[in-house]
Structures are given as structure tokens and as C-alpha cells.
Write an enzyme that holds these catalytic residues in place. Structure first.
Site, short mmCIF file in Angstrom:
data_model
loop_
_atom_site.label_atom_id
_atom_site.label_comp_id
_atom_site.label_asym_id
_atom_site.label_seq_id
_atom_site.Cartn_x
_atom_site.Cartn_y
_atom_site.Cartn_z
N SER A 152 0.24 -6.40 -19.99
CA SER A 152 -1.24 -5.95 -20.23
C SER A 152 -1.33 -4.64 -19.42
CB SER A 152 -2.23 -6.97 -19.76
OG SER A 152 -2.27 -8.01 -20.47
N SER A 190 -8.66 2.96 1.98
CA SER A 190 -8.41 1.40 1.72
C SER A 190 -7.88 1.43 0.31
CB SER A 190 -9.56 0.57 1.92
OG SER A 190 -9.31 -0.75 1.52
N ARG A 193 -8.11 -4.43 -1.44
CA ARG A 193 -7.33 -5.70 -1.82
C ARG A 193 -7.23 -6.56 -0.54
NH1 ARG A 193 -2.10 -3.97 -5.35
NH2 ARG A 193 -2.11 -6.24 -5.88
N ASN A 202 -9.00 3.93 9.35
CA ASN A 202 -10.05 4.95 9.71
C ASN A 202 -9.41 6.03 10.63
OD1 ASN A 202 -12.07 3.38 8.43
ND2 ASN A 202 -12.17 2.11 10.16
#
Length: 319
Positions: A152, A190, A193, A202
């Protein structure tokens, strides 16, 4: 009725003046001024060679700032931030298959699609007198296993980066270079997940932008903000992403050549290099070749070396 007609006429004239190529907004050491550009500064078509920056001809950086200034008056306009591109053909000779075997049930393919979307919106202009511009930017970089037809065609990885930036337009000389802009910023990056696939960090950074003729030089050191949570998804990420980035851009004859370097300044170097080449294709769309070698092409692969070559189109470049 007359008042409404006058307002309509004024609004129409305003739109025409701000959208006519003959008029633009220039910058002078953090000060915006309106001035009329002569037709000799215009580029007649996509195949014409840009004029060499001189005292009378605005530099490549100044031209980009001019277009961004004009877009401020368009409520439907969002400016590009970093590069926006689509690479439908990429080949990674060293994919990190172990991390995704449970996701696809098979080894990930070496061929995949890579694309980046990067947008910026100016929120406040002239915070400090006639300088200091506060903006928000969002960049998304995706790696798509589009050719995994029997699974897929899943998205292997998508990285999201949100930035708040305070920029100062400058015209300070340093040796033979001119420091055109200084940017202070905060970045959150990020992959959105959870669990063992979660990656984020950061940073605060300072970005120095220098220019000379056809060359653009960017020096961007950063400092990671320590993760205060109990579990740090990637405690050693600085060892691979390094402590800053340097990029050089050279534009000539409608071709652009770029080099981006990252280094951790350690005995065991875990840096990266990216080479870019864009060339004329059709109107604003340009052909794009990208080569990446090293660590940190994506967050999930930050500690896995990548060697990738890609071919596609560039929608918007740095300049």
C-alpha cells in the site's frame, strides 16, 4: 455612492501599484523604502541570465526580500521559507531497513519519493523601530515508499519542523562579504510518532546570512534545549546532527549550485554533506538534482548513514 466609488478607485490603484513589476520595495540597513525599478532590472523570461548585482542592480537576496515585502499586501499569499521540491526518483544505497521491517513486513525499497514543503508567514514587522521582523515557519520533509505496491505504498517517515524567528536586515561588511541578515530562532522538530519510532528535539539558533556577487553564505550554529521528560527519544542526536550548519549557494546563468555541510567537531566525525543543482525547466519550475551523504537526513535515520541521489523539480529555491 461617490465615496464608495472613490474607495474602489483607490483600492484598484493600490493593487496595480503594488503588483506592477516596475514598482518594488527596497531595503536599506533595516529600513524599507518604496522606489521605482527601471525595466533594465527586469528579467524578460525564464531563460534570461540574471543581471550581476551591482550598486545599481539589487542583489539576489534583496530581490527575494522585495518579493516577500510585496506579498505582505496580499492576504492570500504565504512566502516560501526553505526549499520546496519534489524528487519522484531517489535511490538510497544504504536504507535503514531494520527500523521498518515490522511496518512493511519486508525490507524497505532503496527507491522512494522525497519531497519538502516549507512555508513562512510574517506576523509582526518592525518590532524595533524600522527593523526586527517576527515570523513563523513550518517545514515538512517526507519520505514515501511509493513503489511498495504490495504494501500500500506507505510513508516511511515524515519530519515536521516549526520555527519562530526574529530577523534583522543588515548591511554590515565583513572582509569582502556583506552580512545581509541576522536571525534569532527557536526550532521544534519531530516525526510525530510514538514508542520506539519517536524522534524529536528543540533548538535555539543564530543564522548569519552573507552575500557577495553571485555567492550566498549561511552560517547557522545552534544549541539543543535539554529534554526535560523522563525518557529522551534521542539523547545523542547532537553527535550526528552536529552543532550547526554551513551552506554556500552560487547562482549563474539560471543555474544554482549549493553545498550544505554539518559537522559534530569530534574525533569520530558524524557529519553530512548535501549537494544541490537546479537548472531551467519551464517557467518558475526548475529541474533539481540532490545528493546527500552522511547522518541526519531524517530524524528516524539520525544515527544511520545515508547515501542518496535524487532527481526531480524545484518549486522555490533559497533565491
Amino acid at each position: 455612492m461617490v465615496i464608495k466609488k472613490n474607495r474602489l478607485i483607490f483600492f484598484t490603484l493600490f493593487i496595480l501599484l503594488t503588483s506592477t513589476p516596475g514598482y518594488a520595495f527596497g531595503f536599506e540597513t533595516g529600513k524599507a523604502t518604496a522606489e521605482k525599478k527601471t525595466e533594465s532590472h527586469a528579467q524578460p523570461n525564464e531563460n534570461s541570465e540574471p543581471l550581476e548585482p551591482t550598486e545599481d542592480v539589487p542583489s539576489f537576496f534583496e530581490r527575494r526580500m522585495t518579493f516577500e515585502k510585496i506579498s505582505d499586501f496580499n492576504p492570500f499569499s504565504v512566502s516560501p521559507h526553505k526549499q520546496n521540491y519534489l524528487l519522484p526518483l531517489t535511490y538510497n544505497s544504504s536504507p535503514n531497513g531494520a527500523a521498518y521491517r515490522s511496518l512493511t513486513g519486508d525490507r524497505i525499497q532503496k527507491a522512494e519519493i522525497k519531497f519538502q514543503l516549507s512555508l513562512k508567514i510574517l506576523m509582526i514587522r518592525n518590532l524595533f523601530g524600522d527593523n526586527g521582523h517576527f515570523a513563523f515557519a513550518y517545514t515538512q520533509t517526507s519520505f514515501w515508499q511509493a513503489y511498495q505496491f504490495h504494501h500500500s505504498s506507505p510513508f516511511r517517515e515524515t519530519n515536521h519542523e516549526a520555527e519562530f524567528m526574529l530577523s534583522f536586515v543588515r548591511d554590515a561588511s565583513m572582509w569582502t562579504l556583506k552580512n545581509k541578515m541576522l536571525t534569532l530562532g527557536f526550532s521544534h522538530q519531530s516525526n510525530g510518532r510514538a514508542g520506539i519510532f519517536s524522534r524529536s528535539w528543540n533548538r535555539i539558533y543564530v543564522d548569519f546570512l552573507f552575500e557577495k556577487g553571485y555567492f550566498l553564505l549561511g552560517i547557522k550554529p545552534w544549541l539543543r534545549i535539554p529534554d526535560r521528560t523522563e525518557e529522551d527519544d534521542n539523547p545523542d542526536i547532537e553527535k550526528y546532527y552536529g552543532y550547526g550548519r554551513v551552506f554556500v549557494l552560487y547562482q549563474r546563468d539560471n543555474h544554482t549550485f549549493g553545498v550544505t555541510l554539518r559537522n559534530n567537531f569530534r574525533m569520530r566525525n558524524k557529519g553530512a554533506v548535501q549537494l544541490d543543482w537546479t537548472f531551467p525547466l519551464h517557467n518558475k519550475v526548475k529541474g533539481y538534482v540532490q545528493f546527500f551523504n552522511g547522518y541526519g537526513e531524517s530524524l528516524i535515520d539520525y544515527n544511520n548513514a545515508t547515501n542518496r541521489i535524487g532527481l526531480g523539480i524545484m518549486l522555490t529555491n533559497w533565491l
